[in-house]
Design a protein around this motif. Structure first.
Motif, mmCIF file in Angstrom:
data_model
loop_
_atom_site.group_PDB
_atom_site.id
_atom_site.type_symbol
_atom_site.label_atom_id
_atom_site.label_comp_id
_atom_site.label_asym_id
_atom_site.label_seq_id
_atom_site.Cartn_x
_atom_site.Cartn_y
_atom_site.Cartn_z
ATOM 1 N N VAL A 139 0.819 -1.193 0.000
ATOM 2 C CA VAL A 139 0.000 0.000 0.000
ATOM 3 C C VAL A 139 0.865 1.260 0.000
ATOM 4 O O VAL A 139 0.600 2.191 -0.717
ATOM 5 N N SER A 167 -5.666 5.075 4.515
ATOM 6 C CA SER A 167 -4.337 4.746 5.000
ATOM 7 C C SER A 167 -3.374 5.884 4.662
ATOM 8 O O SER A 167 -3.240 6.257 3.499
ATOM 9 N N ALA A 226 -3.904 6.673 0.839
ATOM 10 C CA ALA A 226 -4.438 5.614 -0.024
ATOM 11 C C ALA A 226 -5.843 5.270 0.448
ATOM 12 O O ALA A 226 -6.115 5.200 1.649
ATOM 13 N N LEU A 247 -8.571 2.353 0.367
ATOM 14 C CA LEU A 247 -8.661 0.916 0.142
ATOM 15 C C LEU A 247 -10.114 0.474 0.210
ATOM 16 O O LEU A 247 -10.874 0.967 1.061
ATOM 17 N N VAL A 301 -6.181 -0.910 -3.429
ATOM 18 C CA VAL A 301 -6.083 0.549 -3.470
ATOM 19 C C VAL A 301 -6.910 1.030 -4.658
ATOM 20 O O VAL A 301 -6.635 0.686 -5.807
ATOM 21 N N ARG A 344 -5.501 7.203 -4.756
ATOM 22 C CA ARG A 344 -4.342 7.657 -3.990
ATOM 23 C C ARG A 344 -4.175 9.160 -4.205
ATOM 24 O O ARG A 344 -4.423 9.679 -5.274
#
Length: 142
Positions: free
Chosen positions: A1, A24, A32, A34, A42, A45
């Protein structure tokens, strides 16, 4: 990730039955998004200005507090940066966000409180290139 340490994980339910995301933040200066229903793949981003120390989510936005004092407001689930706030240059170590306010605790010992309003009128907002500030940007509380 991430290509480095993960600094924060935030599970979040999107409004209106829009699904679930796991947010995250990582030492690679990125956020990111998810998707739990896809094996935590993912799905989006966003690069950030510095190491993200703190992360919160409310409604359809994520808020990332970084080591350079920037607070980035990121649209969910697209990961588009709506705008950024300047807290004074000290790292943003902790945050709380709810539908009406954003509170940031910084390395300089200060706490910055914002209410969702029109901060762009005061010059607190740094919109990304080519993107107008959101209509409900936070305004620092007195």
């Amino acid at each position: 990730v991430h290509s480095g340490a993960v600094s924060e994980l935030v599970p979040h339910s999107l409004p209106g039955g829009g699904g679930e995301l796991l947010l995250s933040a990582g030492a690679d200066k990125s956020l990111a998004l998810l998707e739990p229903r896809m094996g935590l793949a993912v799905v989006a981003r966003r690069e950030l200005s510095d190491f993200p120390y703190s992360l919160a989510a409310v409604g359809s936005v994520a808020v990332a507090g970084c080591g350079d004092g920037a607070v980035h407001v990121i649209e969910l689930p697209s990961a588009r940066r709506l705008y950024s706030l300047r807290t004074g240059g000290a790292a943003v170590r902790a945050m709380h966000a709810d539908p009406n306010r954003l509170v940031c605790a910084c390395d300089d010992g200060g706490v910055r409180a914002y209410t969702f309003g029109a901060a762009e009128r005061r010059g607190d907002v740094e919109p990304p290139l080519g993107v107008a500030p959101a209509a409900r940007a936070p305004t620092e509380a007195a």
